[in-house]
Write an enzyme that holds these catalytic residues in place. Structure first.
Site, mmCIF file in Angstrom:
data_model
loop_
_atom_site.group_PDB
_atom_site.id
_atom_site.type_symbol
_atom_site.label_atom_id
_atom_site.label_comp_id
_atom_site.label_asym_id
_atom_site.label_seq_id
_atom_site.Cartn_x
_atom_site.Cartn_y
_atom_site.Cartn_z
ATOM 1 N N HIS A 88 5.881 5.955 11.475
ATOM 2 C CA HIS A 88 5.264 5.851 10.147
ATOM 3 C C HIS A 88 4.404 7.113 9.975
ATOM 4 O O HIS A 88 3.180 7.064 9.985
ATOM 5 C CB HIS A 88 4.415 4.579 10.076
ATOM 6 C CG HIS A 88 4.108 4.116 8.685
ATOM 7 N ND1 HIS A 88 4.258 4.916 7.570
ATOM 8 C CD2 HIS A 88 3.624 2.931 8.230
ATOM 9 C CE1 HIS A 88 3.887 4.213 6.494
ATOM 10 N NE2 HIS A 88 3.509 3.022 6.865
ATOM 11 N N ARG A 104 0.807 -1.219 0.000
ATOM 12 C CA ARG A 104 0.000 0.000 0.000
ATOM 13 C C ARG A 104 0.843 1.272 0.000
ATOM 14 O O ARG A 104 0.579 2.203 -0.764
ATOM 15 C CB ARG A 104 -0.901 0.046 1.247
ATOM 16 C CG ARG A 104 -2.139 -0.752 1.146
ATOM 17 C CD ARG A 104 -2.513 -1.307 2.492
ATOM 18 N NE ARG A 104 -1.618 -2.417 2.784
ATOM 19 C CZ ARG A 104 -1.870 -3.680 2.437
ATOM 20 N NH1 ARG A 104 -2.989 -3.988 1.877
ATOM 21 N NH2 ARG A 104 -1.002 -4.634 2.671
ATOM 22 N N THR A 105 1.832 1.324 0.882
ATOM 23 C CA THR A 105 2.588 2.576 1.002
ATOM 24 C C THR A 105 3.334 2.842 -0.306
ATOM 25 O O THR A 105 3.314 3.951 -0.842
ATOM 26 C CB THR A 105 3.561 2.497 2.196
ATOM 27 O OG1 THR A 105 2.799 2.121 3.345
ATOM 28 C CG2 THR A 105 4.234 3.821 2.454
ATOM 29 N N ARG A 143 11.568 3.622 2.898
ATOM 30 C CA ARG A 143 11.179 2.726 3.991
ATOM 31 C C ARG A 143 12.407 1.922 4.355
ATOM 32 O O ARG A 143 13.091 1.399 3.478
ATOM 33 C CB ARG A 143 10.039 1.812 3.505
ATOM 34 C CG ARG A 143 9.736 0.705 4.475
ATOM 35 C CD ARG A 143 8.469 -0.015 4.112
ATOM 36 N NE ARG A 143 7.310 0.766 4.482
ATOM 37 C CZ ARG A 143 6.086 0.239 4.632
ATOM 38 N NH1 ARG A 143 5.877 -1.043 4.423
ATOM 39 N NH2 ARG A 143 5.071 1.000 4.990
ATOM 40 N N LYS A 177 27.886 -4.875 -2.808
ATOM 41 C CA LYS A 177 29.333 -4.780 -3.067
ATOM 42 C C LYS A 177 30.049 -4.126 -1.888
ATOM 43 O O LYS A 177 31.212 -3.777 -1.980
ATOM 44 C CB LYS A 177 29.587 -3.929 -4.321
ATOM 45 C CG LYS A 177 29.008 -4.506 -5.597
ATOM 46 C CD LYS A 177 29.383 -3.594 -6.758
ATOM 47 C CE LYS A 177 28.684 -4.004 -8.037
ATOM 48 N NZ LYS A 177 28.872 -2.986 -9.086
HETATM 49 C C1 NCD Z 1 2.019 -0.930 8.135
HETATM 50 C C2 NCD Z 1 3.525 -0.817 8.273
HETATM 51 O O1 NCD Z 1 4.264 -1.066 7.318
HETATM 52 O O2 NCD Z 1 3.938 -0.434 9.352
HETATM 53 N N1 NCD Z 1 1.597 -1.120 6.821
HETATM 54 C C3 NCD Z 1 1.341 -0.025 6.052
HETATM 55 O O3 NCD Z 1 2.218 0.775 5.778
HETATM 56 N N2 NCD Z 1 0.083 0.172 5.639
HETATM 57 C C4 NCD Z 1 1.402 -1.873 9.089
HETATM 58 C C5 NCD Z 1 1.894 -3.295 9.143
HETATM 59 O O4 NCD Z 1 2.771 -3.711 8.419
HETATM 60 O O5 NCD Z 1 1.325 -4.011 9.967
#
Ligand code: NCD
Length: 362
Positions: free
Chosen positions: A170, A87-88, A137, A116
């Site tokens: 997040h 999703r993100t 991320r 490397k």
């Molecule tokens: C979440 C995350 O990555 O922290 N997912 C997301 O970004 N929608 C929640 C999760 O992984 O449980």
């Protein structure tokens, strides 16, 4: 208003020692990074939500969608996702497409020169040569901050957006969660005064940590944390709530709290963080929503989940009008588009297009 300070005015050691809200002052300078939930004021969040709604309404018509696509054609974004994401990643990518921003990505660090022996810092500095924005991320808490700080000491200090870091933050999920709460309570007095119930693995869920803090910006909210003792919310979050005078309660059973909830925020077990031989999964069986216990919720209550889910929400309630998790996911695309536009300070063009054109309501 606090004076903004640039990240290149401070050493890494000094930055690390600051409180989260003190750090926020450095992240809000030029370039505008989004790294932690604590950097946002209520006013900024409300502006983002309003902008997201305008973008959403403009995008409904072809002419509007075409206009949006002209806004950031001079910019490129790098999506660096060193942890799994659906999703993100997709919502950021869609938000970029919506605004005409071209994207590149690395989703598997095995395909980058990190194998490397290149340091992650050098890898990110390399990316910064080709892009105007890094959306990242990373499994390591605080790494996005380190990258933003490192880039601010180079001649390409580009913005960094934290799309999930370690088990700690997040911030853009918290923004989309707030946007969902705002939209859902638009005709029910807004977020102020609401009872928000968090359920599941609250110890390691970064979405809960970021959202709990953002909710301190609202008046008279009460937060309930429902989890097995071993997975309860961490003391550092409770400390922030205490400092902000936010009422909260910890509980180890779900059912008694359901009739009071205005929003119930379900989360999955985060067993990727289990130690070797640790098994936390079985502790979650009493922290689930199903067709029977959902009947105890008010008719105006909403059910949220950052997703992905496991067994904590039965698929039987997916079409309940109170189930908001699908819409929540789509809201992510709109608020992320608003955030990207704000990052590049291009929101005024949307304002004037919105004022000068008619839009379908809702
Ligand atoms: C979440 C995350 O990555 O922290 N997912 C997301 O970004 N929608 C929640 C999760 O992984 O449980």
């Amino acid at each position: 208003m606090k004076k903004k300070k640039s990240l290149n005015e401070i050493s890494w050691e000094e930055l690390k020692r600051l409180s989260l809200s003190e750090k926020g002052i450095y992240f809000q300078s030029d370039p505008l990074h989004t790294l932690i939930a604590q950097q946002f004021s209520r006013q900024q969040i409300e502006q983002l939500c309003t902008l997201a709604t305008k973008i959403r309404q403009i995008a409904k018509q072809r002419a509007g969608a075409n206009f949006l696509k002209t806004l950031l054609t001079d910019k490129r974004a790098m999506l660096y996702f060193a942890q799994p994401s659906s999703r993100t990643y997709l919502s950021f990518n869609s938000a970029c497409q919506l605004l005409g921003l071209s994207t590149m990505d690395v989703r598997d660090t095995k395909t980058s020169s990190e194998v490397k022996g290149e340091s992650p810092e050098d890898t990110l500095r390399t990316f910064s040569s080709y892009t105007d924005l890094i959306i990242m991320r990373h499994p390591e808490g605080g790494f996005c901050e380190r990258v933003a700080w490192m880039l601010s000491h180079t001649n390409r200090a580009i913005p960094v957006l934290n799309a999930g870091s370690g088990a700690d933050q997040h911030p853009t999920q918290a923004l989309l969660d707030i946007y969902t709460l705002e939209r859902s309570f638009e005709n029910h007095g807004g977020i102020d005064g609401k009872n928000i119930v968090f359920v599941g693995d609250l110890k390691r869920g970064r979405t809960v940590r970021s959202l709990a803090w953002m909710l301190t910006l609202y008046q008279d909210v009460t937060l309930y944390f429902i989890a097995p003792d071993s997975l309860q919310i961490e003391p550092d979050v409770l400390r922030l709530l205490d400092e902000a005078n936010v009422a909260y309660e910890k509980k180890s059973t779900l059912d008694s709290i359901l009739p009071q909830a205005d929003a119930i925020y379900m989360t999955r077990i985060q067993d990727e963080w289990d130690a070797e031989h640790e098994n936390t999964t079985s502790s979650m069986k009493n922290f689930c929503l199903n067709k029977t216990n959902v009947e105890q919720l008010k008719s105006t209550a909403i059910i949220m989940h950052p997703l992905p889910r496991r067994e904590e929400i039965s698929t039987e309630i997916d079409n309940d009008p109170r189930a908001m998790y699908w819409r929540q996911m789509r809201n992510g695309m709109w608020i992320r588009a608003a955030l990207i536009l704000t990052t590049f300070q291009r929101e005024a063009e949307v304002e004037s297009y919105y004022t000068n054109n008619k839009h379908p309501l809702s």
